[in-house]
Design a protein around this motif. Structure first.
Motif, mmCIF file in Angstrom:
data_model
loop_
_atom_site.group_PDB
_atom_site.id
_atom_site.type_symbol
_atom_site.label_atom_id
_atom_site.label_comp_id
_atom_site.label_asym_id
_atom_site.label_seq_id
_atom_site.Cartn_x
_atom_site.Cartn_y
_atom_site.Cartn_z
ATOM 1 N N HIS A 205 -54.063 -11.380 18.130
ATOM 2 C CA HIS A 205 -54.377 -10.406 17.629
ATOM 3 C C HIS A 205 -54.281 -10.631 16.352
ATOM 4 N N SER A 206 -55.851 -11.007 15.520
ATOM 5 C CA SER A 206 -56.361 -11.352 13.909
ATOM 6 C C SER A 206 -54.850 -11.054 12.933
ATOM 7 N N THR A 207 -54.392 -9.565 13.237
ATOM 8 C CA THR A 207 -53.228 -9.014 12.107
ATOM 9 C C THR A 207 -51.850 -9.927 12.476
ATOM 10 N N CYS A 208 -51.879 -10.093 13.891
ATOM 11 C CA CYS A 208 -50.726 -10.972 13.933
ATOM 12 C C CYS A 208 -50.873 -11.935 14.083
ATOM 13 N N ASN A 209 -52.088 -12.901 13.912
ATOM 14 C CA ASN A 209 -52.081 -14.535 13.473
ATOM 15 C C ASN A 209 -51.555 -14.823 12.131
ATOM 16 N N SER A 210 -51.580 -14.007 11.134
ATOM 17 C CA SER A 210 -51.908 -13.577 10.139
ATOM 18 C C SER A 210 -50.648 -13.252 9.790
ATOM 19 N N GLN A 211 -49.405 -11.866 10.511
ATOM 20 C CA GLN A 211 -48.178 -11.987 10.215
ATOM 21 C C GLN A 211 -47.155 -13.487 10.200
ATOM 22 N N ARG A 212 -47.983 -14.015 11.713
ATOM 23 C CA ARG A 212 -47.145 -14.743 11.938
ATOM 24 C C ARG A 212 -46.930 -16.394 10.712
ATOM 25 N N GLN A 213 -47.534 -16.581 10.392
ATOM 26 C CA GLN A 213 -47.828 -17.165 9.121
ATOM 27 C C GLN A 213 -47.678 -18.752 9.725
ATOM 28 N N ALA A 214 -46.186 -19.216 9.236
ATOM 29 C CA ALA A 214 -46.223 -20.887 9.593
ATOM 30 C C ALA A 214 -45.208 -20.497 10.491
ATOM 31 N N GLY A 215 -44.403 -19.446 11.267
ATOM 32 C CA GLY A 215 -44.156 -19.538 12.687
ATOM 33 C C GLY A 215 -42.565 -19.491 11.755
#
Length: 236
Positions: A205-215
């Protein structure tokens, strides 16, 4: 989250925002503001000197306010083709996510010939001339190659597949996704730690991708904390 979309004229910045922003998000687009205050067609890209001066001032005020006090209940999308060093620093201090949309100079110039005033060729030429070989925080490698890879992942995607980050189902139709946005292409091996040669290899999800950042906090992702029940009644 504040998203700043960079790129030359006709690169597809407005299209990117339309595909990823959800209803209620704040959008700052020079052409949209100019056409609104002059009553011109939304597709218009020609503005006289007076209107351009007024809109630049209005846009500066909007951006300044949004950076000082960003909303906590919606995202902000700012289309800013080529911000200067001072403006870039302000974006970085605000924690904005910067994405460059660039399909390549040849594609851009061909689009300008058919879609924009001839003067835009000089603007696009300057945009490419002032780019430096060094990858900066404004150039996250999310250009044409990344978009092509995302398209490949979308073609292979099965609707309902759970998001690795949150565990909720993912859909091609952004309206069906929990955040109301189009799916984002994610790198299992984060680019910040493994370099930029790796292509995205999954969707989130776009929001999840943003929240993950650099992992850095993958071990704390919501999917590990909240079991999700599938349509068959199984929990995972």
């Amino acid at each position: 989250m504040i998203h700043v979309i960079l790129g030359p004229p006709t690169a597809g910045k407005s299209t990117h925002v339309r595909e990823h922003a959800k209803p209620g998000d704040i959008r700052v687009d020079f052409d949209d503001i100019a056409n609104l205050i002059t009553g011109m067609d939304p597709a218009n890209h020609t503005h006289d000197k007076y209107v351009s001066t007024v809109v630049r001032a209005a846009r500066r005020t909007l951006i300044s306010r949004l950076l000082e006090a960003p909303p906590d209940d919606r995202d902000v999308w700012i289309i800013h083709s080529s911000p200067g060093p001072t403006q870039l620093l302000e974006y970085e201090k605000a924690g904005a996510e910067l994405t460059t949309i660039d399909p390549g100079k040849d594609v851009v110039m061909k689009r300008i010939k058919t879609e924009r005033p001839a003067a835009m060729q000089a603007v696009a030429g300057k945009w490419y001339d002032t780019r430096t070989p060094k990858r900066s925080t404004t150039e996250k490698g999310l250009g044409w190659r990344h978009q092509q890879q995302r398209d490949r992942l979308l073609r292979a995607h099965k609707d309902g597949t759970p998001c690795w980050w949150c565990g909720k189902p993912m859909y091609r139709d952004k309206a069906r996704n929990p955040d109301g946005r189009a799916l984002a292409a994610d790198h299992t091996k984060a680019r910040a730690t493994h370099g930029t040669r790796h292509l995205a290899d999954r969707l989130l999800h776009s929001t999840c991708n943003s929240q993950r950042q650099a992992g850095d906090h993958d071990d704390q992702r919501p999917a590990l904390k909240t079991p999700t029940t599938t349509s068959a009644g199984f929990k995972w």
